[in-house]
Design a protein around this motif. Structure first.
Motif, mmCIF file in Angstrom:
data_model
loop_
_atom_site.group_PDB
_atom_site.id
_atom_site.type_symbol
_atom_site.label_atom_id
_atom_site.label_comp_id
_atom_site.label_asym_id
_atom_site.label_seq_id
_atom_site.Cartn_x
_atom_site.Cartn_y
_atom_site.Cartn_z
ATOM 1 N N GLU A 89 0.831 -1.206 0.000
ATOM 2 C CA GLU A 89 0.000 0.000 0.000
ATOM 3 C C GLU A 89 0.871 1.265 0.000
ATOM 4 O O GLU A 89 0.637 2.222 -0.741
ATOM 5 N N ARG A 90 1.910 1.233 0.836
ATOM 6 C CA ARG A 90 2.824 2.389 0.868
ATOM 7 C C ARG A 90 3.550 2.542 -0.474
ATOM 8 O O ARG A 90 3.781 3.657 -0.943
ATOM 9 N N ALA A 91 3.906 1.417 -1.073
ATOM 10 C CA ALA A 91 4.596 1.474 -2.371
ATOM 11 C C ALA A 91 3.702 2.142 -3.414
ATOM 12 O O ALA A 91 4.166 2.980 -4.200
ATOM 13 N N ARG A 92 2.422 1.779 -3.398
ATOM 14 C CA ARG A 92 1.487 2.369 -4.384
ATOM 15 C C ARG A 92 1.386 3.872 -4.208
ATOM 16 O O ARG A 92 1.217 4.616 -5.162
ATOM 17 N N LYS A 93 1.466 4.318 -2.942
ATOM 18 C CA LYS A 93 1.257 5.750 -2.665
ATOM 19 C C LYS A 93 2.530 6.583 -2.785
ATOM 20 O O LYS A 93 2.464 7.811 -2.759
#
Ligand code: NDP
Length: 498
Positions: free
Chosen positions: A325-329
């Motif tokens: 999720e952090r990677a996507r953001k």
């Protein structure tokens, strides 16, 4: 550091610097390479050439080593008091800070790192390193041992090792360069520094400041150029007393062989494939954040990056999902864009290397949870990537990728021996991370891990007061702390028959 400095001033300083011809700094003067050759410096955010630097070869290295030898043996440097050396290092720290915005901008353009990282990790870190090591000048002592021999008195002296050849990589250029020269100068050595050819500019700016603050000629020589011939010539030079190298394990091994000619001392800070171990009782939000930062920071081009993620099976999906999720953001962009959180990789070659590893992982059966692709357009951008379904036999798990790619693997049990065995199942041993609230588990596991650094529940772990270096194929010797300063000295025993 003056973070409030107005953009036009530092932008004009950067423009002024880029407009200058970038030469070699030898014996206190800027000179072109004897061959007249230069090489292109490329901005990784655009793939475009934005500067040229002088390309040294063996002849230039020889001149630099001769200058360093003269400065070590004669002139003001060997007679300068420890306090004098300390003051010069402190002045250099002040000078770096006074030019922080300008230097950070250059570092970001050269390496690709976000401007904030360049300001706080690179420039402020380099200034802190200079001040820390300045404090050691005059505080490295010999000892008065208790002897077995009757009627004798003896003492030991710690003397500067001599002429040091420093070879540095491109991932944190200025910080690495300063980390090499500061302890060497604190004890009275002289230095020939060869920065990475991909990122030579802050080293040239550093040379200008070294000249400005008044280091005697020849004490620091900064010679830009390629590993072959410039780095090779430095390593092979018979009048260099020590090589201090940071870079790949492959080149580190070649340096060990090439240094044999005059048996010069060798210190190596090499690669890593560091484990991150997350137990179910950890603060899972902090662990997720820490694991994500530990692999996506500086686009994963960090020797201590946590690239093998071992998560207890009961929280595996939550942690891996959280990192994804952090990677996507994450905002991926040019380092100079104010909202960028992850910059480009340093070069086309590094981009190909990282995408090649991701392909090899998927061919071997890994699942791409997130990322996996280069970002289309100019520059060397890649998506932050999480791979699951990975195992110890895959190249992505065994080899250092040096990019924003983490391999996640579940831990099936609570047996610390077995967990340590998995974590230690690597040729490397630079760093490691443990996340748990159980202090017994944390400290027991810390002792079982074969790595030079163990970080428990996050934090930086890197402090100039903490020895830094690797077990196994992550290197030889330690940087930072007393160990790192003493590494630039020889010990002499003096005995007297009474
Ligand atoms: P290298 O090890 O090739 O480069 C590090 C430094 O060594 C550079 O200044 C380089 O010069 C110089 N060098 C290269 N060959 C020689 C030689 N034969 N003798 C003396 N000096 C030499 O790293 P790369 O830049 O090629 O990166 C490749 C991989 O290495 C990365 O993908 C990463 O895995 C690892 N690496 C690890 C680092 C770490 O901190 N542990 C840092 C950088 C890389 P030049 O660049 O001018 O050719």
């Amino acid at each position: 550091m003056n973070a409030q400095m107005s953009p036009p001033r530092h932008e004009s300083l950067v423009a002024g610097f880029l407009a200058r011809t970038h030469e070699l700094f030898i014996d206190g003067r800027f000179v072109p390479a004897q061959s007249g050759k230069t090489f292109d410096v490329i901005n990784p955010a655009t793939g475009e050439v934005f500067a040229k630097a002088a390309a040294a070869d063996a002849g230039d290295i020889d001149l630099a080593v001769k200058a360093a030898r003269r400065a070590f043996e004669t002139g003001p440097w060997p007679n300068m008091s420890a306090g004098g050396r300390r003051n010069l290092l402190l002045k250099l720290a002040d000078a770096l800070e006074a030019h922080a915005d300008e230097i950070a901008t250059l570092e970001s353009m050269d390496n690709g790192m976000p401007l904030m990282v360049a300001k706080f990790a690179a420039v402020a870190g380099a200034a802190e390193c200079l001040r820390y090591n300045a404090g050691w000048a005059g505080k490295i002592n010999g000892e008065t041992p208790t002897l077995s021999l009757p009627n004798h008195h003896a003492y030991t002296l710690r003397e500067p090792i001599g002429v040091v050849g420093s070879i540095t990589p491109w991932n944190f250029p200025l910080a690495m360069e300063v980390a090499k020269i500061a302890p060497a100068l604190a004890v009275g050595c002289t230095v020939v520094l060869k920065p990475a050819e991909l990122t030579p500019l802050t080293a040239v700016r550093l040379a200008e400041l070294i000249q400005e603050v008044g280091f005697p000629p020849g004490v620091v020589n900064i010679v830009t150029g390629f590993g072959d011939p410039a780095g090779k010539a430095l390593v092979a030079h018979p009048d260099v007393d020590k090589i201090s190298f940071t870079g790949s394990t492959a080149v580190g091994k070649s340096i060990v062989v090439a240094a044999a000619g005059n048996l010069k001392r060798v210190a190596l800070e090499l690669g890593g494939k560091s484990p991150v171990i997350i137990f179910p009782d950890a603060d899972l939000d902090r662990a997720t954040e820490g694991a994500a930062n530990g692999i996506f920071g500086n686009a994963g081009q960090v020797c201590v990056a946590g690239s093998r993620l071992f998560v207890h099976k009961s929280v595996f999906d939550r942690i891996v999902g959280g990192i994804a999720e952090r990677a996507r953001k994450l905002r991926v962009g040019a380092g100079l864009q104010p909202d960028t959180q992850m910059g480009p990789l340093v070069s086309q070659k590094q981009l190909e290397r990282v995408t090649g590893y991701i392909q090899s992982g998927t061919q071997d059966g890994a699942e791409v949870v997130v990322g996996g692709q280069r970002v289309e357009g100019k520059g060397y951008f890649i998506q932050p990537t999480v791979l699951a379904q990975t195992n110890r036999d895959m190249r992505v798990v065994r080899e250092e990728i040096f990019g924003p790619v983490v391999c996640a693997m579940p831990i099936d049990d609570d047996d610390l021996e077995r967990i340590a065995k998995q974590a230690n199942d690597t040729d490397y041993g630079l760093s490691s991370n443990i996340w748990t609230r159980d202090i017994s588990v944390a400290h027991k596991l810390a002792r079982k891990i074969k790595a030079g650094m163990v970080r428990i529940n996050g934090g930086q772990g890197l402090d100039y007061a903490l020895p830094f270096g690797g077990y196994k194929q992550s290197g030889w010797g330690r940087e930072n702390a007393r160990e790192g300063v003493e590494a630039y000295t020889e010990v002499k025993s003096v005995s007297i028959a009474l």
